[in-house]
Design a protein around this motif. Structure first.
Motif, PDB file in Angstrom:
ATOM      1  N   PHE A 102       4.810  15.263 -62.711  1.00 37.39           N
ATOM      2  CA  PHE A 102       4.072  14.710 -61.572  1.00 37.39           C
ATOM      3  C   PHE A 102       2.892  15.606 -61.222  1.00 37.39           C
ATOM      4  O   PHE A 102       3.018  16.822 -61.150  1.00 37.39           O
ATOM      5  N   GLN A 103       1.737  14.986 -61.001  1.00 42.08           N
ATOM      6  CA  GLN A 103       0.509  15.694 -60.652  1.00 42.08           C
ATOM      7  C   GLN A 103       0.136  15.503 -59.183  1.00 42.08           C
ATOM      8  O   GLN A 103      -0.557  16.339 -58.617  1.00 42.08           O
ATOM      9  N   GLY A 104       0.583  14.400 -58.581  1.00 39.93           N
ATOM     10  CA  GLY A 104       0.249  14.108 -57.192  1.00 39.93           C
ATOM     11  C   GLY A 104       0.910  15.084 -56.234  1.00 39.93           C
ATOM     12  O   GLY A 104       1.872  15.763 -56.566  1.00 39.93           O
ATOM     13  N   LYS A 105       0.393  15.141 -55.031  1.00 43.37           N
ATOM     14  CA  LYS A 105       0.896  16.081 -54.037  1.00 43.37           C
ATOM     15  C   LYS A 105       1.733  15.403 -52.965  1.00 43.37           C
ATOM     16  O   LYS A 105       1.943  15.958 -51.901  1.00 43.37           O
ATOM     17  N   GLY A 106       2.225  14.203 -53.227  1.00 44.29           N
ATOM     18  CA  GLY A 106       3.014  13.481 -52.243  1.00 44.29           C
ATOM     19  C   GLY A 106       4.366  14.112 -51.993  1.00 44.29           C
ATOM     20  O   GLY A 106       4.885  14.874 -52.816  1.00 44.29           O
ATOM     21  N   CYS A 107       4.948  13.789 -50.852  1.00 38.40           N
ATOM     22  CA  CYS A 107       6.280  14.270 -50.488  1.00 38.40           C
ATOM     23  C   CYS A 107       7.375  13.576 -51.304  1.00 38.40           C
ATOM     24  O   CYS A 107       8.468  14.102 -51.436  1.00 38.40           O
ATOM     25  N   TYR A 108       7.070  12.400 -51.803  1.00 40.57           N
ATOM     26  CA  TYR A 108       8.051  11.615 -52.552  1.00 40.57           C
ATOM     27  C   TYR A 108       7.533  11.332 -53.950  1.00 40.57           C
ATOM     28  O   TYR A 108       6.351  11.059 -54.139  1.00 40.57           O
ATOM     29  N   TRP A 109       8.423  11.399 -54.909  1.00 40.21           N
ATOM     30  CA  TRP A 109       8.131  10.982 -56.275  1.00 40.21           C
ATOM     31  C   TRP A 109       8.951   9.743 -56.545  1.00 40.21           C
ATOM     32  O   TRP A 109      10.096   9.635 -56.107  1.00 40.21           O
TER      33      TRP A 109
END
Length: 72
Positions: free
Chosen positions: A38-45
């Motif tokens: 995962f590359q995104g910085k979201g709290c949820y994957w």
């Protein structure tokens, strides 16, 4: 298979990377082992599996809370 990152529980969020497509035929069940960083910085994957033609239940998804967030 598609991957997502987001900040809201229960929502897939923003696509994370390129979706992967696999052609299978002749069986009613398959097992796939996939890797994704995962590359995104979201709290949820989240990960979502879909089929063509679509399955009767619309596909499946799974979401988890990462250690990147402090939910209060």
């Amino acid at each position: 298979m598609s991957w997502y990152t987001g900040d809201t529980s229960g929502q897939l969020g923003t696509p994370d990377g390129t979706p992967e497509t696999f052609d299978r035929s002749g069986a009613t069940q398959y097992t796939l082992t996939l890797d994704h960083t995962f590359q995104g910085k979201g709290c949820y994957w989240a990960v979502q599996a879909t089929t063509a033609p679509a399955s009767a239940d619309g596909g499946a998804s799974q979401q988890l809370l990462t250690r990147r967030c402090d939910i209060r």
